[in-house]
Design an enzyme around this catalytic site. Sequence first.
Site, PDB file in Angstrom:
ATOM      1  N   LYS A  61      -9.578   1.867  -2.104  1.00  9.33           N
ATOM      2  CA  LYS A  61      -9.762   1.331  -0.739  1.00  9.33           C
ATOM      3  C   LYS A  61     -11.117   1.768  -0.166  1.00  9.33           C
ATOM      4  O   LYS A  61     -11.454   2.964  -0.201  1.00  9.33           O
ATOM      5  CB  LYS A  61      -8.625   1.837   0.137  1.00  9.33           C
ATOM      6  CG  LYS A  61      -8.590   1.315   1.553  1.00  9.33           C
ATOM      7  CD  LYS A  61      -7.356   1.870   2.277  1.00  9.33           C
ATOM      8  CE  LYS A  61      -7.183   1.352   3.678  1.00  9.33           C
ATOM      9  NZ  LYS A  61      -5.986   1.927   4.336  1.00  9.33           N
ATOM     10  N   GLU A  65       0.824  -1.215   0.000  1.00  8.12           N
ATOM     11  CA  GLU A  65       0.000   0.000   0.000  1.00  8.12           C
ATOM     12  C   GLU A  65       0.861   1.269   0.000  1.00  8.12           C
ATOM     13  O   GLU A  65       1.828   1.367   0.779  1.00  8.12           O
ATOM     14  CB  GLU A  65      -0.871  -0.001   1.265  1.00  8.12           C
ATOM     15  CG  GLU A  65      -1.785   1.199   1.415  1.00  8.12           C
ATOM     16  CD  GLU A  65      -2.438   1.282   2.807  1.00  8.12           C
ATOM     17  OE1 GLU A  65      -1.827   0.828   3.803  1.00  8.12           O
ATOM     18  OE2 GLU A  65      -3.553   1.812   2.880  1.00  8.12           O
ATOM     19  N   CYS A  82      -5.011  -2.888   3.282  1.00  3.51           N
ATOM     20  CA  CYS A  82      -4.664  -2.607   4.677  1.00  3.51           C
ATOM     21  C   CYS A  82      -5.862  -2.717   5.637  1.00  3.51           C
ATOM     22  O   CYS A  82      -6.309  -3.812   5.936  1.00  3.51           O
ATOM     23  CB  CYS A  82      -3.978  -1.248   4.747  1.00  3.51           C
ATOM     24  SG  CYS A  82      -2.904  -1.093   6.207  1.00  3.51           S
TER      25      CYS A  82
HETATM   26  N1  LIG Z   1      -3.107   1.631   8.371  1.00  5.32           N
HETATM   27  C1  LIG Z   1      -4.194   0.901   8.131  1.00  5.32           C
HETATM   28  O1  LIG Z   1      -4.851   1.071   7.100  1.00  5.32           O
HETATM   29  C2  LIG Z   1      -4.667  -0.141   9.085  1.00  5.32           C
HETATM   30  C3  LIG Z   1      -4.073  -0.253  10.453  1.00  5.32           C
HETATM   31  O2  LIG Z   1      -3.067   0.348  10.794  1.00  5.32           O
HETATM   32  C4  LIG Z   1      -4.784  -1.163  11.377  1.00  5.32           C
HETATM   33  O3  LIG Z   1      -4.290  -1.439  12.475  1.00  5.32           O
HETATM   34  O4  LIG Z   1      -5.895  -1.619  11.040  1.00  5.32           O
END
Ligand SMILES: NC(=O)CC(=O)C(=O)O
Length: 263
Positions: free
Chosen positions: A111, A40, A146
Site C-alpha cells: 500500500k 484489506e 483502501c
Molecule cells: N482506513 C483507510 O485506509 C482509509 C479510510 O478510512 C478513509 O476514510 O480514507
Amino acid sequence: MRASLIQIAVDPDESVDSRRRRAASLVRAQAGADLVVLPELWPVGAFAYESFATEAEPLEGPTYEAMAKAASDAGVWLHAGSIVERDAEGLLYNTSLVFSPTGELARAYRKIHRFGFDKGEAVLMAAGTELVTVPLPAATLGLATCYDLRFPELFRGLVDAGADVLVIAAGWPERRRAHWTLLARARAVENQCYVLAVGCSGTHAGVPQAGHSLVVDPWGEVLAEAGPDEETLTVDLDPTKPAETRDQFPALKDRVLGLPTPG
Ligand SMILES: NC(=O)CC(=O)C(=O)O
C-alpha cells in the site's frame, strides 16, 4: 469473467487462525469463478493497530500458505486481500497478495498511501513505492488498498500501465461510507474501468466496518452492492466493456498531459 468479492467479518472474538481457515473455505466455495477477492488486512483488522507488530508475518507466512493452497484448490485467480508483512529489515508493510489458479504468487502490492495522519498505519508501517498491475487472461487488474482510493493519480498510473479492472481491497469504516461509494464510482467513471471495491464487515478496534462492497462498471453504474454483513458478491464482468466504453466516449484520449501551472 466471473468475479467473487468476499466481504469477510473481522470481529475480534474470532482468532486470526480461525479466520484464516474460514477465509480459505470461503475461497474454495468459489470454485468456478475466474477471480476471487478478499479485503484489506482481514486476518487482523485494518484499525487493530496494537496487533500489527504481533500479527505481522513474512511475505511467505501462514496467510500466504493458506491462500496459495486455497487458490489452487479452487482453481481461481485470488486477490487474497492484504496482510501485515514484516520484511527482512523488520519494516512492516500493508501488502496485498495475488495468486494464480495454480497457487503461485503472481504479484504483491505494498500500500502506497498510509492511513492515520500522525498515528496508526502512517507511523507503524512503511509505504510501498511501486504501482502494480496483474495481467489475467481476460483483463488486467490494477491494485489499490483502501486509503489509496482517495488519490486519483494512482489510478491514472494504473490505467496508463494497462489496467481495465481496478481492485480496491479495503477496511473502510462505516462513518465514511458515503465517500466509499462516491469515490469507487468516480474512479470507474474517470478511468473507464470496472471497479471491484471489497470491504470488511463487523467491528474491530471499536471501528464499525462499512461493508457495502461494490462492483461498478466503466460507465459508473453500480452492478452489485453487498449489505453490511458477511457476504460474497458474485458478478459476471464483460471484459470487452472497458474498451467499448472508451471507444463510445473517448474522454481518456482527450487528456492534456503536462498542464500549465497557474499564473
Ligand atoms: N482506513 C483507510 O485506509 C482509509 C479510510 O478510512 C478513509 O476514510 O480514507
